[in-house]
Design a protein around this motif. Structure first.
Motif, PDB file in Angstrom:
ATOM      1  N   LYS A 153      11.079 -11.887   8.317  1.00 36.82           N
ATOM      2  CA  LYS A 153      10.022 -12.465   7.486  1.00 36.82           C
ATOM      3  C   LYS A 153       9.694 -13.891   7.891  1.00 36.82           C
ATOM      4  CE  LYS A 153      11.318  -9.662   3.453  1.00 36.82           C
ATOM      5  NZ  LYS A 153      11.932  -9.676   2.101  1.00 36.82           N
ATOM      6  N   GLY A 154      10.597 -14.527   8.613  1.00 40.61           N
ATOM      7  CA  GLY A 154      10.384 -15.919   9.000  1.00 40.61           C
ATOM      8  C   GLY A 154       9.296 -16.125  10.030  1.00 40.61           C
ATOM      9  N   LEU A 155       8.844 -15.062  10.706  1.00 34.20           N
ATOM     10  CA  LEU A 155       7.784 -15.192  11.697  1.00 34.20           C
ATOM     11  C   LEU A 155       6.427 -15.357  11.016  1.00 34.20           C
ATOM     12  CD1 LEU A 155       8.803 -12.490  14.343  1.00 34.20           C
ATOM     13  CD2 LEU A 155       9.200 -14.952  14.421  1.00 34.20           C
ATOM     14  N   SER A 156       5.511 -15.977  11.726  1.00 33.54           N
ATOM     15  CA  SER A 156       4.155 -16.165  11.207  1.00 33.54           C
ATOM     16  C   SER A 156       3.269 -15.035  11.727  1.00 33.54           C
ATOM     17  CB  SER A 156       3.610 -17.529  11.656  1.00 33.54           C
ATOM     18  OG  SER A 156       2.308 -17.729  11.178  1.00 33.54           O
ATOM     19  N   PHE A 157       2.960 -14.073  10.872  1.00 33.55           N
ATOM     20  CA  PHE A 157       2.176 -12.903  11.280  1.00 33.55           C
ATOM     21  C   PHE A 157       0.679 -13.132  11.053  1.00 33.55           C
ATOM     22  CE2 PHE A 157       6.342 -11.170   9.853  1.00 33.55           C
ATOM     23  CZ  PHE A 157       6.763 -10.629  11.056  1.00 33.55           C
ATOM     24  N   MET A 158      -0.124 -12.389  11.788  1.00 34.22           N
ATOM     25  CA  MET A 158      -1.580 -12.495  11.687  1.00 34.22           C
ATOM     26  C   MET A 158      -2.094 -11.766  10.438  1.00 34.22           C
ATOM     27  SD  MET A 158      -4.436 -11.026  14.348  1.00 34.22           S
ATOM     28  CE  MET A 158      -4.422 -12.439  15.422  1.00 34.22           C
ATOM     29  N   ASN A 159      -3.086 -12.355   9.793  1.00 32.71           N
ATOM     30  CA  ASN A 159      -3.737 -11.697   8.654  1.00 32.71           C
ATOM     31  C   ASN A 159      -4.779 -10.707   9.155  1.00 32.71           C
ATOM     32  OD1 ASN A 159      -2.329 -13.143   6.636  1.00 32.71           O
ATOM     33  ND2 ASN A 159      -3.683 -14.897   6.898  1.00 32.71           N
ATOM     34  N   ALA A 160      -4.837  -9.539   8.507  1.00 29.17           N
ATOM     35  CA  ALA A 160      -5.816  -8.510   8.890  1.00 29.17           C
ATOM     36  C   ALA A 160      -6.015  -7.589   7.689  1.00 29.17           C
ATOM     37  CB  ALA A 160      -5.315  -7.739  10.107  1.00 29.17           C
ATOM     38  N   THR A 161      -6.669  -6.459   7.920  1.00 24.10           N
ATOM     39  CA  THR A 161      -6.825  -5.441   6.875  1.00 24.10           C
ATOM     40  C   THR A 161      -6.524  -4.077   7.471  1.00 24.10           C
ATOM     41  OG1 THR A 161      -9.185  -5.136   7.352  1.00 24.10           O
ATOM     42  CG2 THR A 161      -8.594  -6.756   5.633  1.00 24.10           C
ATOM     43  N   ALA A 162      -6.200  -3.111   6.589  1.00 21.37           N
ATOM     44  CA  ALA A 162      -5.902  -1.754   7.046  1.00 21.37           C
ATOM     45  C   ALA A 162      -6.212  -0.771   5.928  1.00 21.37           C
ATOM     46  CB  ALA A 162      -4.436  -1.655   7.449  1.00 21.37           C
ATOM     47  N   THR A 163      -6.304   0.490   6.307  1.00 23.30           N
ATOM     48  CA  THR A 163      -6.522   1.545   5.314  1.00 23.30           C
ATOM     49  C   THR A 163      -5.186   1.913   4.677  1.00 23.30           C
ATOM     50  OG1 THR A 163      -6.160   3.330   6.901  1.00 23.30           O
ATOM     51  CG2 THR A 163      -8.406   2.457   6.715  1.00 23.30           C
ATOM     52  N   GLN A 164      -5.228   2.640   3.552  1.00 24.14           N
ATOM     53  CA  GLN A 164      -4.002   3.073   2.894  1.00 24.14           C
ATOM     54  C   GLN A 164      -3.191   3.978   3.815  1.00 24.14           C
ATOM     55  OE1 GLN A 164      -2.804   2.024  -0.077  1.00 24.14           O
ATOM     56  NE2 GLN A 164      -0.960   3.213   0.449  1.00 24.14           N
ATOM     57  N   SER A 165      -3.888   4.825   4.560  1.00 25.40           N
ATOM     58  CA  SER A 165      -3.210   5.726   5.493  1.00 25.40           C
ATOM     59  C   SER A 165      -2.468   4.937   6.568  1.00 25.40           C
ATOM     60  CB  SER A 165      -4.226   6.661   6.137  1.00 25.40           C
ATOM     61  OG  SER A 165      -3.634   7.403   7.175  1.00 25.40           O
TER      62      SER A 165
END
Length: 413
Positions: free
Chosen positions: A247-259
């Motif tokens: 969790k300490g890494l800085s991840f990119m923000n994005a979007t995804a479907t429920q699937s």
């Protein structure tokens, strides 16, 4: 403001240009030097015969000089020649400057040009645009006004900074030895050449990856769609540069479907590998997911490998990917010309030889302990380098004086 007892002087008052042309013999063998940018020092080019140099102007390397790559001086392509460089050659693009006795110390000047202040001075003497048009003017360089302390203080500053250099070299050696030991230990334990007591009589079995894990290639791209759910992506670089994902890494923000969320949310024990790359050598680089990462999905150009319960241990599996045999398999099966990739069938059919789950976990635990020891040294190395950089910046601008450091040490004693 110039610190007390410091002087401002043109660089030409502190150093003198050294020029000793080489009379090139056509069949003579010559070792030419180069200089890396960002203050990373000198390196040797491949030896060449004199006839290959053509009309190129070359000069004998003089030891204990400041040497600059005039094309990339603005990127701090500076270094120091030493006695081991005697007998080597340098082109006209690598002028050398010998310190004037009692006025400047060569190590001090090299340290100086590695600081932001030194980079500023190199930029001032390198007019033009970025790249090859931004060339150091040697006359302008020698006219550059430089702030320097008295000679004895230069020596004291260098002595102090070299204490940090020695500490850094020691820790780098510990890391290198640790890495070599870890690789050797991994090779022994992951191949079964060395077994733990209590497991030696239990045979290993031949499997393909699809026998012990579910494999999914991600199609979750770096995008934001107003009609989708906000997520974070674990991307190619996160995997390529980290053996463990937390969790300490800085991840990119994005979007995804429920699937997509249901298929690609990362769980503790998952292994993620690079699936596509510009080089086949960078294919199938693994990273272990160290904890459940709710809301973090496996991104595009990656493959998610989820070990089946009680059949495979994720950490053991991650180490399997470090084997030369495994690397060669994926290297030879990568498809492409300018960009290389693995098909899901290639990943599924990767063959391994593995022990039972309890032995896998035992091997993984031992290798994790070895890795944690190396990680401790790496953190120590980062701290030492940060301390050295801060100390250089303060000492080489006069914000901190050597005498004041000595006073603080005496006060602590």
């Amino acid at each position: 403001m110039v610190p007390d007892h410091w002087n401002e002087a043109p660089l030409g008052k502190l150093v003198e240009r050294v020029i000793r042309p080489v009379t090139v013999e056509p069949n003579g063998l010559y070792q030419e030097i180069g200089i890396r940018s960002h203050g990373k020092g000198l390196f040797d080019k491949e030896p060449v015969r004199g006839f290959t140099l053509g009309d190129k102007r070359v000069f004998w390397v003089e030891p204990n000089c400041l040497v600059v790559n005039i094309v990339f001086a603005w990127e701090q392509a500076v270094g120091k020649t030493t006695e081991k460089d005697q007998g080597k050659i340098a082109s006209h693009r690598f002028p050398m400057f010998r310190p004037r006795p009692g006025r400047s110390d060569i190590d001090y000047l090299v340290y100086l040009f590695k600081t932001p202040y030194g980079k500023h001075l190199l930029n001032l003497a390198s007019p033009g645009g970025a790249g090859r048009n931004k060339t150091l003017g040697q006359n302008d360089f020698l006219k550059t006004i430089v702030r320097v302390p008295p000679f004895h203080e230069q020596i004291a500053i260098v002595r102090l900074l070299k204490t940090w250099e020695r500490a850094i070299a020691t820790v780098e050696g510990l890391i290198e030895n640790g890495d070599m030991g870890k690789r050797a230990l991994t090779q022994k334990l992951i191949t079964g050449n060395e077994r733990f007591r209590g497991f030696a009589s239990t045979p290993w079995r031949e499997i393909t990856l699809k026998d012990i894990a579910d494999i999914r290639t991600s199609n979750v791209d770096k995008k934001t769609d107003a009609g989708q759910i906000a997520v974070q992506l674990c991307n190619y670089t996160d995997v390529y540069y980290n053996r463990h994902i937390t969790k300490g890494l800085s991840f990119m923000n994005a979007t995804a479907t429920q699937s997509e969320i249901e298929r690609f949310t990362l769980q503790k024990g998952d292994v993620v590998i690079t699936k596509d790359s510009e080089s086949p050598e960078d294919i199938a680089v693994p990273a272990l997911i160290d904890e459940d990462l709710d809301g973090v999905l496996c991104g595009y150009h990656l493959a998610l490998i989820r070990p089946r319960r009680n059949q495979a241990d994720g950490e053991f599996l991650s180490n399997l990917f470090s084997l030369k045999k495994t690397q060669n398999y994926f290297f030879t099966h990568a498809n492409g010309v300018t960009r290389f990739g693995l098909s899901i069938d290639t990943i599924r059919e990767a063959a391994f030889r593995i022990p039972g789950i309890e032995e896998q976990r035992r091997v993984a635990a031992v290798l994790r302990t070895s890795e944690q020891s190396i990680s401790k040294y790496k953190k120590q190395l980062v701290a030492l380098k940060e301390q050295r950089t801060a100390l250089m910046q303060q000492l080489l601008t006069g914000k901190l004086r050597v005498a004041s450091i000595a006073s603080k040490e005496l006060a602590r004693a």
